[in-house]
Design an enzyme around this catalytic site. Structure first.
Site, PDB file in Angstrom:
ATOM      1  N   CYS A   1     -43.356  23.249 -41.163  1.00  0.00           N
ATOM      2  CA  CYS A   1     -41.893  23.306 -41.335  1.00  0.00           C
ATOM      3  C   CYS A   1     -41.275  24.197 -40.257  1.00  0.00           C
ATOM      4  O   CYS A   1     -41.716  25.329 -40.053  1.00  0.00           O
ATOM      5  CB  CYS A   1     -41.564  23.859 -42.725  1.00  0.00           C
ATOM      6  SG  CYS A   1     -39.837  24.358 -42.911  1.00  0.00           S
TER       7      CYS A   1
ATOM      8  N   CYS B   1     -39.712  27.626 -41.958  1.00  0.00           N
ATOM      9  CA  CYS B   1     -40.474  28.668 -42.662  1.00  0.00           C
ATOM     10  C   CYS B   1     -40.664  29.902 -41.774  1.00  0.00           C
ATOM     11  O   CYS B   1     -40.737  29.789 -40.554  1.00  0.00           O
ATOM     12  CB  CYS B   1     -41.840  28.115 -43.092  1.00  0.00           C
ATOM     13  SG  CYS B   1     -41.807  27.167 -44.633  1.00  0.00           S
TER      14      CYS B   1
ATOM     15  N   HIS C   1     -40.197  27.715 -48.983  1.00  0.00           N
ATOM     16  CA  HIS C   1     -40.017  26.305 -48.645  1.00  0.00           C
ATOM     17  C   HIS C   1     -39.642  25.462 -49.863  1.00  0.00           C
ATOM     18  O   HIS C   1     -38.951  24.451 -49.738  1.00  0.00           O
ATOM     19  CB  HIS C   1     -41.334  25.794 -48.035  1.00  0.00           C
ATOM     20  CG  HIS C   1     -41.265  24.415 -47.474  1.00  0.00           C
ATOM     21  ND1 HIS C   1     -40.627  24.129 -46.286  1.00  0.00           N
ATOM     22  CD2 HIS C   1     -41.746  23.222 -47.935  1.00  0.00           C
ATOM     23  CE1 HIS C   1     -40.732  22.828 -46.031  1.00  0.00           C
ATOM     24  NE2 HIS C   1     -41.396  22.251 -47.019  1.00  0.00           N
TER      25      HIS C   1
ATOM     26  N   ASN D   1     -26.378  19.647 -46.317  1.00  0.00           N
ATOM     27  CA  ASN D   1     -26.831  18.333 -46.767  1.00  0.00           C
ATOM     28  C   ASN D   1     -28.102  18.577 -47.554  1.00  0.00           C
ATOM     29  O   ASN D   1     -29.073  19.091 -47.009  1.00  0.00           O
ATOM     30  CB  ASN D   1     -27.157  17.415 -45.584  1.00  0.00           C
ATOM     31  CG  ASN D   1     -25.917  17.003 -44.824  1.00  0.00           C
ATOM     32  OD1 ASN D   1     -24.878  16.752 -45.421  1.00  0.00           O
ATOM     33  ND2 ASN D   1     -26.020  16.936 -43.504  1.00  0.00           N
TER      34      ASN D   1
ATOM     35  N   SER E   1     -33.319  16.121 -43.474  1.00  0.00           N
ATOM     36  CA  SER E   1     -34.641  15.734 -43.007  1.00  0.00           C
ATOM     37  C   SER E   1     -35.692  16.813 -43.283  1.00  0.00           C
ATOM     38  O   SER E   1     -36.847  16.648 -42.958  1.00  0.00           O
ATOM     39  CB  SER E   1     -34.591  15.397 -41.514  1.00  0.00           C
ATOM     40  OG  SER E   1     -33.998  16.453 -40.790  1.00  0.00           O
TER      41      SER E   1
ATOM     42  N   HIS F   1     -36.771  22.397 -46.843  1.00  0.00           N
ATOM     43  CA  HIS F   1     -36.608  23.856 -46.829  1.00  0.00           C
ATOM     44  C   HIS F   1     -35.114  24.164 -47.023  1.00  0.00           C
ATOM     45  O   HIS F   1     -34.276  23.628 -46.305  1.00  0.00           O
ATOM     46  CB  HIS F   1     -37.112  24.437 -45.508  1.00  0.00           C
ATOM     47  CG  HIS F   1     -37.285  25.928 -45.574  1.00  0.00           C
ATOM     48  ND1 HIS F   1     -38.499  26.549 -45.480  1.00  0.00           N
ATOM     49  CD2 HIS F   1     -36.369  26.921 -45.783  1.00  0.00           C
ATOM     50  CE1 HIS F   1     -38.326  27.860 -45.605  1.00  0.00           C
ATOM     51  NE2 HIS F   1     -37.048  28.107 -45.784  1.00  0.00           N
TER      52      HIS F   1
ATOM     53  N   HIS G   1     -31.602  25.007 -46.637  1.00  0.00           N
ATOM     54  CA  HIS G   1     -30.836  25.450 -45.473  1.00  0.00           C
ATOM     55  C   HIS G   1     -29.495  24.730 -45.406  1.00  0.00           C
ATOM     56  O   HIS G   1     -29.297  23.690 -46.019  1.00  0.00           O
ATOM     57  CB  HIS G   1     -31.611  25.188 -44.176  1.00  0.00           C
ATOM     58  CG  HIS G   1     -31.677  23.732 -43.799  1.00  0.00           C
ATOM     59  ND1 HIS G   1     -32.479  22.814 -44.461  1.00  0.00           N
ATOM     60  CD2 HIS G   1     -31.032  23.025 -42.839  1.00  0.00           C
ATOM     61  CE1 HIS G   1     -32.328  21.620 -43.916  1.00  0.00           C
ATOM     62  NE2 HIS G   1     -31.458  21.706 -42.932  1.00  0.00           N
TER      63      HIS G   1
ATOM     64  N   GLN H   1     -25.828  24.248 -42.565  1.00  0.00           N
ATOM     65  CA  GLN H   1     -25.443  24.233 -41.163  1.00  0.00           C
ATOM     66  C   GLN H   1     -24.026  24.767 -41.001  1.00  0.00           C
ATOM     67  O   GLN H   1     -23.258  24.819 -41.962  1.00  0.00           O
ATOM     68  CB  GLN H   1     -25.485  22.807 -40.619  1.00  0.00           C
ATOM     69  CG  GLN H   1     -26.857  22.154 -40.672  1.00  0.00           C
ATOM     70  CD  GLN H   1     -26.908  20.902 -39.819  1.00  0.00           C
ATOM     71  OE1 GLN H   1     -26.522  20.911 -38.647  1.00  0.00           O
ATOM     72  NE2 GLN H   1     -27.373  19.813 -40.398  1.00  0.00           N
TER      73      GLN H   1
HETATM   74  O1  LIG Z   1     -28.276  17.791 -38.461  1.00  0.00           O
HETATM   75  P1  LIG Z   1     -29.228  17.042 -39.333  1.00  0.00           P
HETATM   76  O2  LIG Z   1     -29.454  17.716 -40.655  1.00  0.00           O
HETATM   77  O3  LIG Z   1     -30.502  16.672 -38.644  1.00  0.00           O
HETATM   78  O4  LIG Z   1     -28.485  15.639 -39.624  1.00  0.00           O
HETATM   79  C1  LIG Z   1     -27.763  15.333 -40.776  1.00  0.00           C
HETATM   80  O5  LIG Z   1     -26.497  15.987 -40.819  1.00  0.00           O
HETATM   81  C2  LIG Z   1     -25.568  15.660 -39.784  1.00  0.00           C
HETATM   82  C3  LIG Z   1     -24.257  16.360 -40.077  1.00  0.00           C
HETATM   83  O6  LIG Z   1     -23.697  15.968 -41.299  1.00  0.00           O
HETATM   84  C4  LIG Z   1     -25.367  14.145 -39.666  1.00  0.00           C
HETATM   85  O7  LIG Z   1     -24.609  13.871 -38.521  1.00  0.00           O
HETATM   86  C5  LIG Z   1     -26.707  13.405 -39.577  1.00  0.00           C
HETATM   87  O8  LIG Z   1     -26.486  12.012 -39.582  1.00  0.00           O
HETATM   88  C6  LIG Z   1     -27.580  13.822 -40.762  1.00  0.00           C
HETATM   89  O9  LIG Z   1     -28.824  13.157 -40.715  1.00  0.00           O
END
Ligand SMILES: O=P(O)(O)O[C@H]1O[C@H](CO)[C@@H](O)[C@H](O)[C@H]1O
Ligand SMILES: O=P(O)(O)O[C@H]1O[C@H](CO)[C@@H](O)[C@H](O)[C@H]1O
Lengths: 383, 383
Positions: free
Chosen positions: B52, B55, B121, B185, B193, B196, B198, B200
């Protein structure tokens, strides 16, 4: 072209049809993907499925029997989102009360149809020839015509249908509805729960958000540009630039729009100013069928899969002011989720929902790839 | 309540925060579902995963090593959607040329961070106590403060952080950015993806569409209602009505908003007028942490699964007019896709994309279900 640099830098593009912006980050495709994989679509469906509620001769959810239809078939959705009749509702009290300002609701009535594109359970629009898609367009036109306001300037131009009515469930509505949304959800990834080729038509008393926003922009452009059509001018510009064209014939242009959100989003635009389906003559209907055939076949060829998408037609409202009807410009949107392969899609999630849509490849790159995958349907010889 | 009838009829609701409508079809949940099933989430992740990139102690995509962090950790996204430096771009020619009107682009720069919520994780926000979520809120505040325009009235109220800086990658930007979008997300269904825990943070030179639309509505309400806050008034109204409340404490109200689009959408609203994270004192930050804990735990309890969602904070822009900053009202959105079970989601597709968002259960029904599933996390004793 001076815009070549846009292949490498983050930028925002403006969508004049909606009046909104989106974020383009072309370098982002280099990012590895470890997230969800879509199930690859199965191409081994039977031609007839006894448990399918859309196949000819089968029984539907509420017990009705489908006829042995030969091309398209139309019925009122057994689980309609809006209905012709329902209990009356009117918000109580003073409309300026805080509660009525912040907790506002309006009733909606309408009618929802399902339309099958073919009696064969295992075909999709991508498998059909333009001549086989033509009855779908004729049926859409029949339904649109049956719901058109008698007061609309379009009622005068609409001709009696050249084909037999697709179904006796297409009837003049009890009330005059304002908008008809013709659309298709294709593939499990786009919420489609039955692979039998079909679309939907939802007709409502209100003008929904998307067409309302487009109509505002179209009217504004028309007023500011001597009665010209935003999409007509846009189509001409794209024919000069030649950077985002996927396909064209005499009547229609297929482009990845400058402002596309979905990775391989395309738009079919009528080159001349057409307000609605009823403005298309037989030759133009066949050209439209060819454009749909070209888009769906190229989609399938791109990643050699049955490509999921949602598509929909925007045209003149069923009822509206003369200005609204004249400003309308017939077009069809395709919003497909796949990004890199048959199993890796683009997610429009956190940033997209909270801030602004974001895309990873440029529309120019997407158009180049779709231009390059014309020709025969990849699975034609696999069958 | 006189609105009881809205449980049975199709209607549109108005979202005063965006100025847009949505369609509600409560009877539609009766429809059987034969479409895509989401993979049920695995709850058997290891506490530490050597592969990961989030981690503690592990190597990231571009070779950097994560420290042995104890609560949160922040770094600049290795695949940032926007960057601090890029080639210059300016559209050529007359801005009134058709080509510049219909093919409009603006460059965007900015900075993208990733923030981990825990070194473990296999934990999620739903597993953490309010006291364990507090450092996440403190770190968001640090990052917001570091990017705030020195000219903003908020710069005066922001206090030095009470915790050690989460990372030395949080630095004053090269340029003054306009907007900071904090979001998460969660779950494969929402494009995440890596499990873990997190979130943004994307910071840009432009004000994105969603906050821009909300800000317009907030400013308008403030002008028309003697300087009052739309969301402040809305929170008071919901506290009187008691129909859509999920949870509340001294500082925050959690509701399924009247205008919710996603089936179990909720909004955390500060009861008092707070403009941004920097307006929250320590007690209010802990109340906010508790609200987040309550939402995420109830979500998981609802279908006994690790509930996917996208969430995001809307607050004052980093740089803006005094009116924009005073009109901002701190809140957090949660948009979760699940509708009926851990594996059956709502698809916002054809009609929703082409016409208008549509929902199947009412926000009142959703709120009642979320109210009823407080208490311990369902999997607490399974571990
Ligand atoms: O940045 P990540 O987590 O790889 O990507 C994810 O969030 C982003 C922001 O919402 C999107 O644009 C991506 O399509 C999604 O897969
Ligand atoms: O009507 P269907 O095909 O069962 O349902 C599908 O299309 C509808 C209209 O876009 C959506 O509201 C549903 O979420 C989706 O699953």
């Amino acid at each position: 072209m001076p815009e070549k640099i846009l292949d490498d830098i983050s930028h925002r593009r403006y969508n004049p049809l909606r009046g909104t912006w989106l974020l383009v980050s072309p370098h982002r495709t280099k990012r590895p993907w470890q997230g969800q994989q879509e199930a690859a679509s199965k191409i081994t469906l039977p031609e007839y499925d006894p448990s399918c509620y859309l196949c000819p001769g089968n029984k539907r959810a509420q017990g009705d029997l489908n006829p042995q239809y030969k091309s398209t078939f139309v019925f009122v959705n057994d689980y309609s989102a809006v209905k012709e009749e329902q209990a009356e509702y009117k918000q109580q009290g003073d409309p300026n009360d805080l509660s009525n300002l912040l907790l506002r609701a309006d009733p909606v009535t309408g009618k929802c149809y399902v339309i099958t594109f073919s009696p064969s359970h295992n075909l999709t629009l991508a498998d059909l020839t333009p001549n086989e898609i033509l009855p779908v367009i004729q049926t859409w036109t029949q339904i649109y015509t049956a719901h058109l306001s008698p007061k609309s300037p379009l009622a005068a131009v609409s001709k009696p249908s050249t084909i037999a009515p697709a179904s006796n469930s297409i009837s003049a509505p009890n009330a005059q509805y304002r908008w008809m949304q013709i659309f298709e959800n294709k593939g499990a990834a786009m919420g489609c729960s039955n692979p039998h080729p079909h679309g939907q038509i939802w007709t409502t008393t209100g003008l929904p958000e998307e067409p309302s926003q487009e109509l505002e922009q179209l009217k504004k452009y028309r007023r500011e540009h001597n009665g010209k059509s935003l999409l007509g001018d846009y189509a001409k510009l794209e024919m000069e630039k030649k950077e985002r064209i996927v396909f064209q014939n005499t009547s229609f242009l297929v482009v990845c729009p400058w402002w596309a959100i979905w990775p391989f989003e395309v738009m079919i635009i009528s080159k001349e100013h057409k307000r609605a389906l009823v403005d298309l003559d037989d030759g133009e209907k066949l050209d439209f069928a060819e454009a749909i055939a070209e888009v769906t076949r190229r989609y399938d060829n791109l990643f050699e899969t049955s490509f999921p998408y949602s598509s929909g037609i925007h045209q003149a409202p069923l009822e509206g002011t003369d200005e609204e009807i004249e400003a309308s410009h017939f077009h069809m949107h395709f919003y497909p989720p796949l990004l890199r392969s048959a199993t890796v899609r683009k997610f429009l999630v956190g940033y997209e929902l909270m801030a602004e849509p974001q895309r990873d490849i440029t529309p120019e790159q997407a158009a180049a790839r779709l231009r390059d995958c014309g020709g025969e349907l990849y699975r034609k010889h696999l069958k």
